[in-house]
Write an enzyme that holds these catalytic residues in place. Sequence first.
Site, PDB file in Angstrom:
ATOM      1  CE  LYS A  64      32.937  21.581  37.655  1.00 23.26           C
ATOM      2  NZ  LYS A  64      33.206  22.434  39.098  1.00 23.26           N
ATOM      3  CB  THR A  65      33.672  26.685  33.389  1.00 21.81           C
ATOM      4  OG1 THR A  65      32.085  25.963  34.244  1.00 21.81           O
ATOM      5  CG2 THR A  65      33.148  27.177  32.004  1.00 21.81           C
ATOM      6  CG  ASP A 109      28.601  24.275  34.035  1.00 23.74           C
ATOM      7  OD1 ASP A 109      29.075  23.562  35.022  1.00 23.74           O
ATOM      8  OD2 ASP A 109      28.666  25.235  34.557  1.00 23.74           O
ATOM      9  CB  THR A 158      29.820  19.910  42.007  1.00 20.15           C
ATOM     10  OG1 THR A 158      27.770  19.659  41.890  1.00 20.15           O
ATOM     11  CG2 THR A 158      29.698  21.273  41.340  1.00 20.15           C
ATOM     12  NE  ARG A 217      33.476  30.907  39.871  1.00 23.45           N
ATOM     13  CZ  ARG A 217      33.350  29.317  39.568  1.00 23.45           C
ATOM     14  NH1 ARG A 217      32.882  28.372  40.717  1.00 23.45           N
ATOM     15  NH2 ARG A 217      33.343  29.490  38.415  1.00 23.45           N
TER      16      ARG A 217
HETATM   17  P1  ADP Z   1      34.266  25.317  38.009  1.00 21.48           P
HETATM   18  O1  ADP Z   1      33.625  25.282  36.552  1.00 21.48           O
HETATM   19  O2  ADP Z   1      35.004  24.138  38.404  1.00 21.48           O
HETATM   20  O3  ADP Z   1      33.155  26.047  38.665  1.00 21.48           O
HETATM   21  P2  ADP Z   1      35.988  28.120  36.797  1.00 21.48           P
HETATM   22  O4  ADP Z   1      36.777  27.296  35.838  1.00 21.48           O
HETATM   23  O5  ADP Z   1      35.097  28.475  36.445  1.00 21.48           O
HETATM   24  O6  ADP Z   1      35.361  26.609  38.437  1.00 21.48           O
HETATM   25  O7  ADP Z   1      36.908  28.771  37.478  1.00 21.48           O
HETATM   26  C1  ADP Z   1      36.431  29.827  38.126  1.00 21.48           C
HETATM   27  C2  ADP Z   1      37.825  30.939  37.862  1.00 21.48           C
HETATM   28  O8  ADP Z   1      38.940  29.994  39.121  1.00 21.48           O
HETATM   29  C3  ADP Z   1      38.153  31.155  36.784  1.00 21.48           C
HETATM   30  O9  ADP Z   1      37.388  32.026  36.085  1.00 21.48           O
HETATM   31  C4  ADP Z   1      39.778  30.818  36.783  1.00 21.48           C
HETATM   32  O10 ADP Z   1      40.293  32.507  36.905  1.00 21.48           O
HETATM   33  C5  ADP Z   1      40.882  30.312  38.221  1.00 21.48           C
HETATM   34  N1  ADP Z   1      40.838  29.326  37.789  1.00 21.48           N
HETATM   35  C6  ADP Z   1      40.382  27.776  37.402  1.00 21.48           C
HETATM   36  N2  ADP Z   1      40.991  27.397  37.719  1.00 21.48           N
HETATM   37  C7  ADP Z   1      42.072  27.883  37.239  1.00 21.48           C
HETATM   38  C8  ADP Z   1      43.668  27.192  37.247  1.00 21.48           C
HETATM   39  N3  ADP Z   1      43.610  26.137  37.322  1.00 21.48           N
HETATM   40  N4  ADP Z   1      44.441  28.343  36.892  1.00 21.48           N
HETATM   41  C9  ADP Z   1      44.270  29.188  36.772  1.00 21.48           C
HETATM   42  N5  ADP Z   1      43.127  29.951  37.702  1.00 21.48           N
HETATM   43  C10 ADP Z   1      42.209  29.532  37.485  1.00 21.48           C
END
Ligand code: ADP
Length: 334
Positions: A64-65, A109, A158, A217
């Site tokens: 998401k981030t 977020d 989430t 992650r």
């Molecule tokens: P969320 O915001 O959903 O908790 P993040 O966007 O922070 O998740 O993702 C966590 C980590 O996972 C990122 O720093 C990245 O390294 C990896 N990641 C997430 N999605 C992808 C993707 N589609 N392709 C490659 N790496 C990803």
Amino acid sequence: PPTVAPVIDPEQREEDVALRPKRMEDMVGQREVYERLKIAVDAALIRGEPLGHVLLDGPPGLGKTTFATCIPRALNVPLQIASGATLMAPKDLLPYLTNAEEGSILFIDEIHRLPKSVEEFMYPAMEDFRVDITLGEGVSARTVNMSLRPFTIIGATTRSGLLSAPLRDRFQVREHLEFYSDEELTEIVRRNAAKLRIEIDDAAAEKIASCSRGTPRVANNRLRWVRDYATSRADGKITLDVAKTALKMLGIDQMGLDVQDRKYLETILRVFHGGPVGVEAVAHTLNTATDTLTDEVEPFLLRAELVVRSPRGRKLTTAGYHHLGVTPPADFRS
Ligand code: ADP
């Protein structure tokens, strides 16, 4: 205080940055979500208008981030980052709104944690790019209407189920992120091993991927650990054997479940006789927060069909019993 550390430690977020893809094109998987967001982004660029508000939901660590940081790059606009957990009152949100440049992105977020007062303050900002500010107190209080530059909110949560309908409805684009396939995670592990400058066998990359609960992650965290292990205990190269030994040391099993996942399953089995049991009771027994279980632990276990949610609570499935090395009771019906 919780005795078991959460699967995803907020402190680790800093670490995410190094391995986070910079451009949407570099993201692995989530193809349909990517395609739809790309169309929305391209259309905004062509029309020279701000992107419609975007809501992203899905379990932690799925990207998401990452989407929220790649989109402003694609649009070539500034990004501001806020968290629903720290916006306690309208006055906390106001600076973000007044700072928002035309067409820029405000990423919020954990948007489900916004208090009602902030949520309501946000409605006119999202709809008409204006806010109503109350000055003074009591009888002398008056409301001033202030206009904002057109901008875009990207909200992440989430659990979109926790969002009120009026808030949810104000997002033009709503996307749900799903767990990644083993193939997609293998690709992420390979790319990130290269970024971390560590040699890795294909079989080892597949092993780490299959032990990562469908979550990028988690894959990154496992990879970092295996890399440390390879550096200090092997000759710096990640072979299948190195990966297996290192993952075992972390208490990660064949399915990629960690100690906390198994404690959750074992609590349902041993304390609550396989369920059904309310998640609060499980959380209480584990001395952990209910939110940690529902947001971080359960989504993958539900998807893996080790537990099910029934109207009367959580229940182990046949696969859940077997995963713990136990035969389901004779009268067991799933
Ligand atoms: P969320 O915001 O959903 O908790 P993040 O966007 O922070 O998740 O993702 C966590 C980590 O996972 C990122 O720093 C990245 O390294 C990896 N990641 C997430 N999605 C992808 C993707 N589609 N392709 C490659 N790496 C990803």
